[in-house]
Motif scaffolding. Structure first.
Motif, PDB file in Angstrom:
ATOM      1  N   MET A   1     -11.902  -1.719   0.949  1.00 48.77           N
ATOM      2  CA  MET A   1     -11.745  -3.099   1.383  1.00 48.77           C
ATOM      3  C   MET A   1     -12.739  -4.007   0.691  1.00 48.77           C
ATOM      4  O   MET A   1     -13.163  -5.009   1.234  1.00 48.77           O
ATOM      5  CB  MET A   1     -11.916  -3.218   2.889  1.00 48.77           C
ATOM      6  CG  MET A   1     -13.139  -2.511   3.443  1.00 48.77           C
ATOM      7  SD  MET A   1     -13.073  -2.374   5.215  1.00 48.77           S
ATOM      8  CE  MET A   1     -14.180  -0.994   5.468  1.00 48.77           C
ATOM      9  N   THR A   2     -13.136  -3.614  -0.498  1.00 47.96           N
ATOM     10  CA  THR A   2     -14.225  -4.309  -1.184  1.00 47.96           C
ATOM     11  C   THR A   2     -14.002  -4.271  -2.681  1.00 47.96           C
ATOM     12  O   THR A   2     -13.454  -3.304  -3.210  1.00 47.96           O
ATOM     13  CB  THR A   2     -15.570  -3.612  -0.875  1.00 47.96           C
ATOM     14  OG1 THR A   2     -15.765  -3.562   0.529  1.00 47.96           O
ATOM     15  CG2 THR A   2     -16.736  -4.322  -1.534  1.00 47.96           C
ATOM     16  N   TYR A   3     -14.451  -5.312  -3.383  1.00 50.41           N
ATOM     17  CA  TYR A   3     -14.538  -5.214  -4.839  1.00 50.41           C
ATOM     18  C   TYR A   3     -15.923  -5.669  -5.273  1.00 50.41           C
ATOM     19  O   TYR A   3     -16.570  -6.483  -4.609  1.00 50.41           O
ATOM     20  CB  TYR A   3     -13.429  -5.990  -5.548  1.00 50.41           C
ATOM     21  CG  TYR A   3     -13.348  -7.467  -5.273  1.00 50.41           C
ATOM     22  CD1 TYR A   3     -14.029  -8.390  -6.061  1.00 50.41           C
ATOM     23  CD2 TYR A   3     -12.540  -7.951  -4.248  1.00 50.41           C
ATOM     24  CE1 TYR A   3     -13.917  -9.750  -5.834  1.00 50.41           C
ATOM     25  CE2 TYR A   3     -12.420  -9.301  -4.012  1.00 50.41           C
ATOM     26  CZ  TYR A   3     -13.115 -10.200  -4.804  1.00 50.41           C
ATOM     27  OH  TYR A   3     -13.007 -11.550  -4.565  1.00 50.41           O
ATOM     28  N   SER A   4     -16.376  -5.093  -6.394  1.00 49.64           N
ATOM     29  CA  SER A   4     -17.742  -5.371  -6.834  1.00 49.64           C
ATOM     30  C   SER A   4     -17.858  -5.199  -8.337  1.00 49.64           C
ATOM     31  O   SER A   4     -17.011  -4.579  -8.992  1.00 49.64           O
ATOM     32  CB  SER A   4     -18.735  -4.429  -6.141  1.00 49.64           C
ATOM     33  OG  SER A   4     -18.508  -3.080  -6.550  1.00 49.64           O
ATOM     34  N   CYS A 100      -9.633   7.123  -1.272  1.00 46.32           N
ATOM     35  CA  CYS A 100      -9.822   5.677  -1.115  1.00 46.32           C
ATOM     36  C   CYS A 100      -8.456   5.002  -1.007  1.00 46.32           C
ATOM     37  O   CYS A 100      -7.500   5.400  -1.694  1.00 46.32           O
ATOM     38  CB  CYS A 100     -10.597   5.116  -2.309  1.00 46.32           C
ATOM     39  SG  CYS A 100     -12.323   5.620  -2.362  1.00 46.32           S
ATOM     40  N   TYR A 101      -8.366   3.988  -0.166  1.00 42.82           N
ATOM     41  CA  TYR A 101      -7.082   3.357   0.116  1.00 42.82           C
ATOM     42  C   TYR A 101      -6.601   2.510  -1.061  1.00 42.82           C
ATOM     43  O   TYR A 101      -7.361   1.808  -1.700  1.00 42.82           O
ATOM     44  CB  TYR A 101      -7.185   2.484   1.362  1.00 42.82           C
ATOM     45  CG  TYR A 101      -7.560   3.254   2.616  1.00 42.82           C
ATOM     46  CD1 TYR A 101      -7.072   4.537   2.840  1.00 42.82           C
ATOM     47  CD2 TYR A 101      -8.405   2.691   3.562  1.00 42.82           C
ATOM     48  CE1 TYR A 101      -7.414   5.245   3.983  1.00 42.82           C
ATOM     49  CE2 TYR A 101      -8.760   3.393   4.713  1.00 42.82           C
ATOM     50  CZ  TYR A 101      -8.258   4.667   4.910  1.00 42.82           C
ATOM     51  OH  TYR A 101      -8.606   5.366   6.048  1.00 42.82           O
ATOM     52  N   ASP A 102      -5.290   2.600  -1.327  1.00 39.03           N
ATOM     53  CA  ASP A 102      -4.678   1.850  -2.430  1.00 39.03           C
ATOM     54  C   ASP A 102      -4.749   0.343  -2.192  1.00 39.03           C
ATOM     55  O   ASP A 102      -4.736  -0.116  -1.045  1.00 39.03           O
ATOM     56  CB  ASP A 102      -3.213   2.247  -2.584  1.00 39.03           C
ATOM     57  CG  ASP A 102      -3.075   3.654  -3.175  1.00 39.03           C
ATOM     58  OD1 ASP A 102      -4.020   4.102  -3.854  1.00 39.03           O
ATOM     59  OD2 ASP A 102      -2.027   4.279  -2.944  1.00 39.03           O
ATOM     60  N   TRP A 103      -4.777  -0.436  -3.271  1.00 39.49           N
ATOM     61  CA  TRP A 103      -5.057   0.029  -4.608  1.00 39.49           C
ATOM     62  C   TRP A 103      -6.548   0.230  -4.762  1.00 39.49           C
ATOM     63  O   TRP A 103      -7.340  -0.612  -4.353  1.00 39.49           O
ATOM     64  CB  TRP A 103      -4.571  -0.990  -5.660  1.00 39.49           C
ATOM     65  CG  TRP A 103      -4.708  -0.483  -7.063  1.00 39.49           C
ATOM     66  CD1 TRP A 103      -3.757   0.153  -7.804  1.00 39.49           C
ATOM     67  CD2 TRP A 103      -5.852  -0.589  -7.912  1.00 39.49           C
ATOM     68  NE1 TRP A 103      -4.237   0.454  -9.062  1.00 39.49           N
ATOM     69  CE2 TRP A 103      -5.526   0.012  -9.154  1.00 39.49           C
ATOM     70  CE3 TRP A 103      -7.128  -1.107  -7.759  1.00 39.49           C
ATOM     71  CZ2 TRP A 103      -6.419   0.102 -10.222  1.00 39.49           C
ATOM     72  CZ3 TRP A 103      -8.027  -1.017  -8.813  1.00 39.49           C
ATOM     73  CH2 TRP A 103      -7.663  -0.418 -10.026  1.00 39.49           C
ATOM     74  N   ALA A 104      -6.914   1.370  -5.400  1.00 41.18           N
ATOM     75  CA  ALA A 104      -8.329   1.650  -5.593  1.00 41.18           C
ATOM     76  C   ALA A 104      -8.552   2.172  -7.000  1.00 41.18           C
ATOM     77  O   ALA A 104      -7.750   2.958  -7.532  1.00 41.18           O
ATOM     78  CB  ALA A 104      -8.818   2.675  -4.577  1.00 41.18           C
ATOM     79  N   ILE A 118      -8.447  -1.180  -1.686  1.00 39.77           N
ATOM     80  CA  ILE A 118      -7.537  -2.022  -0.914  1.00 39.77           C
ATOM     81  C   ILE A 118      -7.371  -3.376  -1.607  1.00 39.77           C
ATOM     82  O   ILE A 118      -7.481  -4.439  -1.000  1.00 39.77           O
ATOM     83  CB  ILE A 118      -7.988  -2.211   0.553  1.00 39.77           C
ATOM     84  CG1 ILE A 118      -8.500  -0.906   1.156  1.00 39.77           C
ATOM     85  CG2 ILE A 118      -6.819  -2.718   1.398  1.00 39.77           C
ATOM     86  CD1 ILE A 118      -8.864  -1.005   2.633  1.00 39.77           C
ATOM     87  N   LEU A 119      -7.115  -3.319  -2.894  1.00 37.26           N
ATOM     88  CA  LEU A 119      -7.019  -4.526  -3.703  1.00 37.26           C
ATOM     89  C   LEU A 119      -5.587  -4.862  -4.087  1.00 37.26           C
ATOM     90  O   LEU A 119      -4.714  -3.991  -4.109  1.00 37.26           O
ATOM     91  CB  LEU A 119      -7.823  -4.357  -5.008  1.00 37.26           C
ATOM     92  CG  LEU A 119      -9.313  -4.093  -4.919  1.00 37.26           C
ATOM     93  CD1 LEU A 119      -9.907  -4.069  -6.325  1.00 37.26           C
ATOM     94  CD2 LEU A 119     -10.003  -5.129  -4.061  1.00 37.26           C
ATOM     95  N   VAL A 120      -5.386  -6.121  -4.434  1.00 40.38           N
ATOM     96  CA  VAL A 120      -4.178  -6.519  -5.147  1.00 40.38           C
ATOM     97  C   VAL A 120      -4.336  -6.010  -6.571  1.00 40.38           C
ATOM     98  O   VAL A 120      -5.384  -6.197  -7.198  1.00 40.38           O
ATOM     99  CB  VAL A 120      -4.020  -8.053  -5.136  1.00 40.38           C
ATOM    100  CG1 VAL A 120      -2.844  -8.474  -6.018  1.00 40.38           C
ATOM    101  CG2 VAL A 120      -3.853  -8.560  -3.714  1.00 40.38           C
TER     102      VAL A 120
END
Length: 276
Positions: A1-4, A100-104, A118-120
């Motif tokens: 649920m995060t991007y970095s 890890c939950y899609d998209w990962a 959990i990304l687009v």
């Protein structure tokens, strides 16, 4: 649920992390960095021990890739973890566990690693392009450009909540007493990336050195503008000179870093006065 994104500036010797998540106070969990050593982003059921442990491995001579291998080796929940690292030489590595939950996923490039879950789809690629396209700019600006590009591409598919920016360099902290060159967080906001950028611009206004091109003598039109704003803000009163009123404003509003020799003013401060 995060991007970095974790990044390194080999010229200024800065290491940094920028992150956004549909999670309260992501800055308290994801980023970790030590000047002269490296930067780490740990997320997706984050193991916050990865930060200090990674610094120990790098200081012992391990590369970013070797460090990740050591971190996940003894972690029983490795399949749920996600981590990105840039080491003291700018080597970058990223890892995404199979659960890890899609998209990962993640990717690396020159002096950076990007990752998210959990990304687009397309978010990570957009971040990488933005960081690369901003080459030559300060590290903080490049990291924020990547973060903004990630959000524009869709970002966290669940939405937005918090964001953070951490940049370290030797003696870069306030007064030179630590390495926290930039340490900004937006813990709960409807548009946290935009708010983080706004706060960063304020941080630069308060703490970055004045630019020569903005230093002007207090005379003519400059004096008129400054006088108007000092009156409007309540600092220029009967019996007080414009220089004294300006000094009072600067010290009251925490602009000591922007104070100039008598008879001169930083026009970035005047522009700020006009906006507020």
């Amino acid at each position: 649920m995060t991007y970095s994104i974790v990044g390194y500036d080999p010229v200024e010797k800065e290491w940094g992390v920028a992150t956004q998540s549909k999670f309260l106070a992501v800055g308290a969990v994801v980023p970790h960095a030590v000047a002269g050593v490296g930067a780490v982003a740990t997320q997706s059921y984050a193991n916050t021990a990865y930060g200090p442990e990674a610094m120990t491995y790098i200081m012992s001579g391990k590369t970013a890739e070797e460090t990740i291998e050591l971190l996940i080796k003894e972690d029983e929940d490795r399949d749920y973890r996600q981590v990105g690292i840039v080491d003291n030489q700018g080597n970058a590595a990223t890892y995404t566990g199979e659960q890890c939950y899609d998209w990962a996923g993640g990717m690396t490039g020159k002096n950076f690693a990007v990752q998210g879950n959990i990304l687009v789809e397309g978010t990570v690629e957009s971040m990488a392009r933005a960081f690369e396209n901003a080459e030559g700019q300060p590290l903080a600006d490049r990291l924020l450009a990547a973060l903004s590009a990630g959000q524009a591409a869709g970002g966290d598919s669940r939405g937005q909540q918090s964001a953070a920016l951490l940049v370290v360099k030797e003696q870069g902290g306030y007064g030179g007493y630590n390495d926290r060159f930039i340490d900004l967080r937006v813990d709960d906001h409807t548009t946290p990336v935009d708010e983080l950028v706004r706060i960063f611009r304020l941080h630069q206004l308060y703490f970055a050195p004045s630019k020569k091109e903005f230093l002007m003598p207090i005379e003519g039109e400059v004096e008129k503008k400054l006088e108007l704003q000092l009156v409007r803000h309540g600092y220029l009163k009967d019996g007080i000179t414009i220089e004294k009123a300006l000094r009072n404003y600067l010290h009251t509003e925490n602009f000591e870093m922007r104070e100039q020799a008598e008879g001169y003013v930083d026009m970035e401060v005047v522009e700020y006065m006009e906006r507020t």
